[in-house]
Design a protein around this motif. Structure first.
Motif, short mmCIF file in Angstrom:
data_model
loop_
_atom_site.label_atom_id
_atom_site.label_comp_id
_atom_site.label_asym_id
_atom_site.label_seq_id
_atom_site.Cartn_x
_atom_site.Cartn_y
_atom_site.Cartn_z
N HIS A 123 0.64 -0.77 0.14
CA HIS A 123 0.01 0.23 -0.36
C HIS A 123 0.97 1.41 -0.01
CE1 HIS A 123 -3.73 -2.05 -0.12
NE2 HIS A 123 -3.53 -2.77 1.44
N ARG A 124 2.22 1.08 0.73
CA ARG A 124 3.01 1.89 0.83
C ARG A 124 3.54 2.36 -0.77
NH1 ARG A 124 7.69 4.18 4.55
NH2 ARG A 124 8.61 5.60 3.69
N TRP A 125 3.68 1.84 -1.07
CA TRP A 125 4.40 1.70 -3.32
C TRP A 125 3.38 2.03 -3.40
CZ3 TRP A 125 2.67 0.26 -7.86
CH2 TRP A 125 4.30 0.24 -8.74
N ASP A 126 2.39 1.36 -3.33
CA ASP A 126 0.60 1.95 -4.30
C ASP A 126 0.71 3.41 -4.19
OD1 ASP A 126 -0.25 0.08 -4.94
OD2 ASP A 126 -1.39 -1.13 -3.82
N ARG A 127 0.89 3.90 -3.03
CA ARG A 127 0.63 5.54 -2.90
C ARG A 127 1.28 6.31 -3.15
NH1 ARG A 127 -0.51 4.06 2.85
NH2 ARG A 127 1.21 4.41 3.46
N PHE A 128 2.64 5.65 -3.42
CA PHE A 128 3.77 6.70 -4.13
C PHE A 128 4.08 6.56 -5.01
CE2 PHE A 128 6.89 5.61 -0.30
CZ PHE A 128 6.61 7.06 0.59
N HIS A 129 3.64 5.23 -5.65
CA HIS A 129 3.26 5.14 -7.61
C HIS A 129 2.33 5.67 -7.68
CE1 HIS A 129 3.31 2.75 -11.81
NE2 HIS A 129 2.02 2.54 -11.19
N TYR A 130 1.16 5.87 -7.63
CA TYR A 130 0.13 7.28 -7.55
C TYR A 130 0.25 8.45 -7.24
CZ TYR A 130 -3.32 3.49 -6.08
OH TYR A 130 -4.37 2.42 -5.70
N VAL A 131 1.36 8.61 -6.49
CA VAL A 131 1.97 10.38 -7.02
C VAL A 131 2.94 10.41 -8.69
CG1 VAL A 131 3.59 11.80 -5.67
CG2 VAL A 131 2.28 10.90 -4.86
N ARG A 132 3.41 9.38 -8.21
CA ARG A 132 4.75 9.13 -10.06
C ARG A 132 3.66 9.41 -11.27
NH1 ARG A 132 8.33 4.43 -10.65
NH2 ARG A 132 6.80 3.27 -10.67
N VAL A 133 2.12 8.09 -10.74
CA VAL A 133 1.43 8.44 -12.55
C VAL A 133 1.38 9.78 -12.68
CG1 VAL A 133 -0.34 7.78 -13.07
CG2 VAL A 133 0.96 6.38 -12.08
N ALA A 134 0.67 10.71 -11.13
CA ALA A 134 0.67 12.22 -11.47
C ALA A 134 1.61 12.97 -12.48
CB ALA A 134 -0.29 12.12 -10.01
N VAL A 135 2.74 13.06 -11.71
CA VAL A 135 3.86 13.87 -12.32
C VAL A 135 3.83 13.29 -13.69
CG1 VAL A 135 6.34 13.75 -12.66
CG2 VAL A 135 5.01 13.73 -10.34
N ILE A 136 3.93 12.08 -14.24
CA ILE A 136 4.45 11.56 -15.52
C ILE A 136 3.00 11.62 -16.94
CG2 ILE A 136 6.00 9.55 -14.83
CD1 ILE A 136 4.27 7.60 -15.53
N VAL A 137 2.01 11.40 -16.12
CA VAL A 137 0.38 12.44 -16.62
C VAL A 137 0.60 13.75 -17.29
CG1 VAL A 137 -2.10 12.64 -16.63
CG2 VAL A 137 -0.65 10.55 -16.16
N LEU A 138 1.30 13.73 -15.93
CA LEU A 138 1.84 15.81 -16.16
C LEU A 138 2.47 16.28 -17.48
CD1 LEU A 138 0.93 19.11 -15.54
CD2 LEU A 138 2.45 18.84 -13.91
N ALA A 139 3.15 15.30 -17.37
CA ALA A 139 4.69 15.23 -18.57
C ALA A 139 3.87 15.25 -20.02
CB ALA A 139 5.64 14.45 -18.17
N PHE A 140 3.12 14.04 -19.73
CA PHE A 140 2.58 14.00 -20.74
C PHE A 140 2.16 14.40 -21.29
CE2 PHE A 140 -0.75 11.50 -23.47
CZ PHE A 140 -0.21 10.95 -24.04
N ALA A 141 1.16 15.40 -20.08
CA ALA A 141 0.27 16.43 -21.34
C ALA A 141 0.98 17.29 -21.68
CB ALA A 141 -0.83 16.67 -19.84
N LEU A 142 1.93 17.87 -21.18
CA LEU A 142 2.67 19.41 -21.46
C LEU A 142 3.35 18.83 -22.89
CD1 LEU A 142 4.57 20.37 -18.35
CD2 LEU A 142 2.23 21.11 -19.29
N PHE A 143 3.61 17.25 -23.33
CA PHE A 143 4.71 16.83 -24.31
C PHE A 143 3.51 17.29 -25.09
CE2 PHE A 143 7.60 14.48 -22.02
CZ PHE A 143 8.77 15.35 -21.86
N ALA A 144 2.03 16.65 -24.82
CA ALA A 144 0.67 16.48 -26.32
C ALA A 144 0.73 18.26 -26.37
CB ALA A 144 0.24 16.10 -25.75
N VAL A 145 0.44 18.97 -26.00
CA VAL A 145 -0.03 20.54 -25.79
C VAL A 145 0.82 20.85 -26.65
CG1 VAL A 145 -0.17 22.38 -25.53
CG2 VAL A 145 -0.96 20.73 -24.30
N ALA A 146 2.04 20.39 -26.77
CA ALA A 146 3.33 21.08 -27.23
C ALA A 146 3.29 20.68 -28.85
CB ALA A 146 5.16 20.81 -26.40
N LEU A 147 3.50 19.30 -28.79
CA LEU A 147 3.46 18.72 -30.14
C LEU A 147 2.38 19.59 -31.39
CD1 LEU A 147 4.84 16.70 -31.87
CD2 LEU A 147 2.58 15.50 -31.05
N VAL A 148 1.19 19.73 -30.93
CA VAL A 148 0.11 20.25 -31.26
C VAL A 148 0.04 21.77 -30.97
CG1 VAL A 148 -1.67 18.97 -31.36
CG2 VAL A 148 -1.57 20.58 -29.65
#
Length: 148
Positions: A123-148
């Motif tokens: 459960h501790r790993w899961d909590r850290f993983h949720y935060v990491r997923v949020a970080v990489i989703v935000l990075a991906f969104a920024l890349f997608a916006v920059a691409l268009v």
């Protein structure tokens, strides 16, 4: 060439985000519901398999993002790419400091050799993983916006 680099970066990062999102939202919750602690074996196997692949994927994504940021420097969207790359750096640092130590232990576990608090560690790993997923989703969104 910059367009090819941009598309490859978005695709590679997007696939990584998809895998990590699926692990967080679907795979691990399913594993947790398996009877007779079946999730322990599943998570242990996942830690071994993904633990070998994901470092290359994260570093490869970061290298692509950095190369794109350098090649786009001064262009419209370069700031978005640079911030996205910085977020990928944050995700790698989080992985090394928070997730990998737990993942390395999990990879060695089995029904006969798991610690008593294995569920709490998961459960501790899961909590850290949720935060990491949020970080990489935000990075991906920024890349997608920059691409268009």
């Amino acid at each position: 060439m910059q367009d090819v680099l941009a598309v490859v970066t978005v695709v590679v990062v997007g696939m990584m985000v998809g895998v990590e999102f699926a692990v967080a939202v679907f795979v691990n919750p399913i594993f947790d519901r398996l009877p007779n602690n079946g999730g322990l074996d599943a998570r242990s196997d996942g830690a071994r398999v993904l633990g070998r692949v994901m470092p290359f994927w994260y570093i490869g994504s970061l290298v692509l993002a950095a190369a794109w940021a350098v090649s786009a420097w001064g262009d419209a969207g370069a700031t978005l790419i640079a911030v996205g790359a910085a977020l990928l750096v944050l995700s790698v640092v989080m992985s090394i400091l928070l997730l990998v130590p737990i993942n390395s232990r999990v990879a060695t576990w089995s029904h006969s050799g798991a610690p008593a608090d294995w569920k709490l560690q998961m459960h501790r790993w899961d909590r850290f993983h949720y935060v990491r997923v949020a970080v990489i989703v935000l990075a991906f969104a920024l890349f997608a916006v920059a691409l268009v």
